[in-house]
Write a protein that holds these residues in place. Sequence first.
Motif, mmCIF file in Angstrom:
data_model
loop_
_atom_site.group_PDB
_atom_site.id
_atom_site.type_symbol
_atom_site.label_atom_id
_atom_site.label_comp_id
_atom_site.label_asym_id
_atom_site.label_seq_id
_atom_site.Cartn_x
_atom_site.Cartn_y
_atom_site.Cartn_z
ATOM 1 N N UNK A 31 0.836 -1.204 0.000
ATOM 2 C CA UNK A 31 0.000 0.000 0.000
ATOM 3 C C UNK A 31 0.871 1.255 0.000
ATOM 4 N N UNK A 32 0.313 2.386 -0.416
ATOM 5 C CA UNK A 32 1.066 3.646 -0.336
ATOM 6 C C UNK A 32 1.500 3.919 1.111
ATOM 7 N N UNK A 33 2.611 4.630 1.259
ATOM 8 C CA UNK A 33 3.182 4.877 2.586
ATOM 9 C C UNK A 33 2.175 5.518 3.545
ATOM 10 N N UNK A 34 1.414 6.483 3.075
ATOM 11 C CA UNK A 34 0.440 7.142 3.948
ATOM 12 C C UNK A 34 -0.553 6.133 4.521
ATOM 13 N N UNK A 38 -1.309 4.891 8.481
ATOM 14 C CA UNK A 38 -2.649 4.818 9.073
ATOM 15 C C UNK A 38 -2.844 3.440 9.714
ATOM 16 N N UNK A 39 -2.432 2.393 9.025
ATOM 17 C CA UNK A 39 -2.540 1.037 9.580
ATOM 18 C C UNK A 39 -1.688 0.884 10.830
ATOM 19 N N UNK A 71 6.919 -5.240 9.189
ATOM 20 C CA UNK A 71 5.903 -5.804 8.278
ATOM 21 C C UNK A 71 5.327 -4.754 7.335
ATOM 22 N N UNK A 72 5.168 -3.534 7.815
ATOM 23 C CA UNK A 72 4.630 -2.453 6.976
ATOM 24 C C UNK A 72 5.723 -1.733 6.205
ATOM 25 N N UNK A 73 6.983 -2.074 6.473
ATOM 26 C CA UNK A 73 8.150 -1.448 5.847
ATOM 27 C C UNK A 73 8.112 0.076 6.006
#
Length: 74
Positions: A31-34, A38-39, A71-73
């Motif tokens: 997903x995009x960084x933004x 949020x996640x 995990x979200x890098x």
Amino acid sequence: MSRLPHISSAERGPASVIAGPWPTYSQFKSLPERDRWVLYGSAKAYRVALENQGLVMAEGYEAFIRRVCAELEI
């Protein structure tokens, strides 16, 4: 990073320990960084909500943060 004051399980009642890591967030790394940030915020809020209900995560808070960030890098 702010944390709620520690409340012993005796003050909350019996604690249920959630073994983990759970949930995982690696499926969202594309997903995009933004959206990933949020996640990240949602993951922290969800953990606090579980802890406020008396659940105890087997994974320590710092390990949880490191894992979610990896995990979200982010």
